[in-house]
Design an enzyme around this catalytic site. Structure first.
Site, PDB file in Angstrom:
ATOM      1  N   ARG A 122       0.811  -1.203   0.000  1.00 45.05           N
ATOM      2  CA  ARG A 122       0.000   0.000   0.000  1.00 45.05           C
ATOM      3  C   ARG A 122       0.852   1.263   0.000  1.00 45.05           C
ATOM      4  NH1 ARG A 122      -2.619   0.932   4.447  1.00 45.05           N
ATOM      5  NH2 ARG A 122      -4.502   1.810   3.574  1.00 45.05           N
ATOM      6  N   ARG A 126       8.093   7.189  -4.794  1.00 50.63           N
ATOM      7  CA  ARG A 126       7.956   8.113  -5.917  1.00 50.63           C
ATOM      8  C   ARG A 126       9.313   8.672  -6.305  1.00 50.63           C
ATOM      9  NH1 ARG A 126       3.170  10.737  -2.922  1.00 50.63           N
ATOM     10  NH2 ARG A 126       1.435   9.389  -3.498  1.00 50.63           N
ATOM     11  N   ARG A 198      -5.419  -5.065  16.907  1.00 48.34           N
ATOM     12  CA  ARG A 198      -4.621  -4.023  17.543  1.00 48.34           C
ATOM     13  C   ARG A 198      -5.562  -2.910  17.988  1.00 48.34           C
ATOM     14  NH1 ARG A 198       0.142  -5.111  19.364  1.00 48.34           N
ATOM     15  NH2 ARG A 198       1.050  -3.075  18.866  1.00 48.34           N
ATOM     16  N   ARG A 228       3.120   8.111  16.247  1.00 46.55           N
ATOM     17  CA  ARG A 228       2.995   9.391  15.571  1.00 46.55           C
ATOM     18  C   ARG A 228       2.352  10.416  16.496  1.00 46.55           C
ATOM     19  NH1 ARG A 228      -1.648   7.923  10.988  1.00 46.55           N
ATOM     20  NH2 ARG A 228      -3.247   7.158  12.414  1.00 46.55           N
ATOM     21  N   GLU A 249       0.058   8.962  19.683  1.00 41.57           N
ATOM     22  CA  GLU A 249      -0.674   7.725  19.382  1.00 41.57           C
ATOM     23  C   GLU A 249       0.199   6.512  19.688  1.00 41.57           C
ATOM     24  OE1 GLU A 249      -2.540   5.745  15.354  1.00 41.57           O
ATOM     25  OE2 GLU A 249      -2.879   7.884  15.709  1.00 41.57           O
ATOM     26  N   TYR A 297      -8.830  -5.025   6.866  1.00 40.53           N
ATOM     27  CA  TYR A 297      -8.473  -3.615   6.971  1.00 40.53           C
ATOM     28  C   TYR A 297      -9.122  -2.885   5.806  1.00 40.53           C
ATOM     29  CZ  TYR A 297      -5.802   0.593   7.840  1.00 40.53           C
ATOM     30  OH  TYR A 297      -5.458   1.896   8.124  1.00 40.53           O
ATOM     31  N   ASP A 299     -10.362   0.959   4.226  1.00 43.59           N
ATOM     32  CA  ASP A 299     -10.432   2.406   4.286  1.00 43.59           C
ATOM     33  C   ASP A 299     -11.892   2.855   4.216  1.00 43.59           C
ATOM     34  OD1 ASP A 299      -7.717   2.906   4.542  1.00 43.59           O
ATOM     35  OD2 ASP A 299      -7.382   2.911   2.376  1.00 43.59           O
TER      36      ASP A 299
END
Length: 334
Positions: A122, A126, A198, A228, A249, A297, A299
């Protein structure tokens, strides 16, 4: 406007899903520009030409950077099966250990050698200076927040909301059909064991001014206990605020009294999942949906797409009293 359960940036290539959510809230333009702190320096994610040049102290052109990473990558790994093998085959050991290894250990609570390679697929690399974390056509944030948007979705004469109400299998006797979006193992009262999830802990703090200059700062070093820090005024750049609301977090194993955030899907979970799927397929009048109901999982945009598809599948069958399957997504156990 504060994302109490972690940052949620809406992004999709699905025009119908984008039109659907904009029917309940105007989405403002937003580009997710994630930074990461690693080894005492700040870099941009996903790995891009700036990240590569800064990390290695180079001034590569795109073609030079591509050739350089080709040399860094471990070409002896031809069929990566783990997260670590996938990372080493893509970017090599230096970038892997700086940006992925420590973060992943904290996020998943296990070695990257035990995680499937699919997790890393995922994350793009670049060879230009594009630091937009997502690559989807439609990206944005709801102008008045997700709470307001969901409130408008639920504001319908056919919908009754009951909070603090535990669903039990016996409740389905009063329903024509159940769409269950809780944990699939929880539906069966965890009779055959608990699937692995989790959970997340959020440490809220305030700052007078601008704390970090961006919405999301990852911490790639294993020595930092949190994964983060999010600074929430940056999620709505069309507003102006002097002070800041921030969250550190932390990721950990999900206990019986915790909120399950995302499935682990290691080998042992897949075996138990297959067992629960078999039980679920013997149920009548129940369809399992969503991240927890299908133990995947997902989105937000994928969840909404599947909900729209589920409704379209169900409504004509309901009118004709036809059969509704337990799962619309047959790949659940894969």
């Amino acid at each position: 406007m504060v994302h109490v359960y972690g940052p949620h940036i809406f992004h999709t290539n699905d025009a119908e899903v984008w039109e659907y959510v904009n029917g309940f809230q105007r989405f403002m333009p937003y580009k997710n520009q994630v930074k990461t702190t690693s080894r005492g320096h700040v870099y941009s994610l996903p790995i891009n030409l700036h990240t590569i040049n800064q990390f290695f102290g180079k001034t590569f052109r795109p073609d030079e950077a591509r050739a350089f990473l080709e040399r860094q990558a471990d070409k002896s790994i031809t069929d990566p099966s783990t997260f670590e093998e996938q990372a080493l085959s893509l970017v090599g050991r230096d970038l892997y250990e700086a940006f992925f290894k420590g973060y992943t250990e904290k996020q998943w609570g296990c070695s990257p050698t035990k995680l499937p390679a699919s997790i890393l697929k995922r994350l793009p690399v670049r060879f230009n200076y594009d630091d937009n974390y997502f690559f989807h056509k439609f990206q944005g944030m709801p102008e008045n927040g997700y709470t307001d948007m969901v409130g408008q979705i639920l504001d319908h004469p056919n919908i009754e909301v009951q909070l603090a109400t535990k669903y039990r299998r016996s409740d389905r006797l009063d329903a024509i059909h159940i769409f269950y979006s809780g944990p699939i193992d929880g539906y069966f009262d965890y009779e055959d064991g608990r699937l692995g999830y989790r959970t997340l802990d959020f440490e809220r703090f305030h700052f007078d001014g601008d704390y970090q200059g961006c919405a999301v700062m990852n911490y790639g070093d294993a020595s930092a206990p949190y994964t983060r820090v999010t600074e929430h005024k940056h999620f709505s750049p069309w507003e102006e605020h002097q002070g800041s609301v921030c969250y550190r977090e932390y990721s950990r194993a999900c206990g019986p009294d915790d909120i399950p955030y995302y499935p682990i899907r290691l080998v042992e979970e897949k075996a138990l999942l297959a067992h629960y799927v078999a039980r679920a397929e013997r149920e009548k009048g129940v369809t399992f949906v969503g991240r927890l109901g299908t133990y995947r999982y997902l989105d937000m945009d994928v969840t909404i797409r599947e909900a729209l598809d589920t409704a379209r599948h169900y409504l004509p069958r309901a009118a004709a009293r036809g059969h509704m399957p337990s799962f619309l997504e047959k790949a659940i156990a894969c």
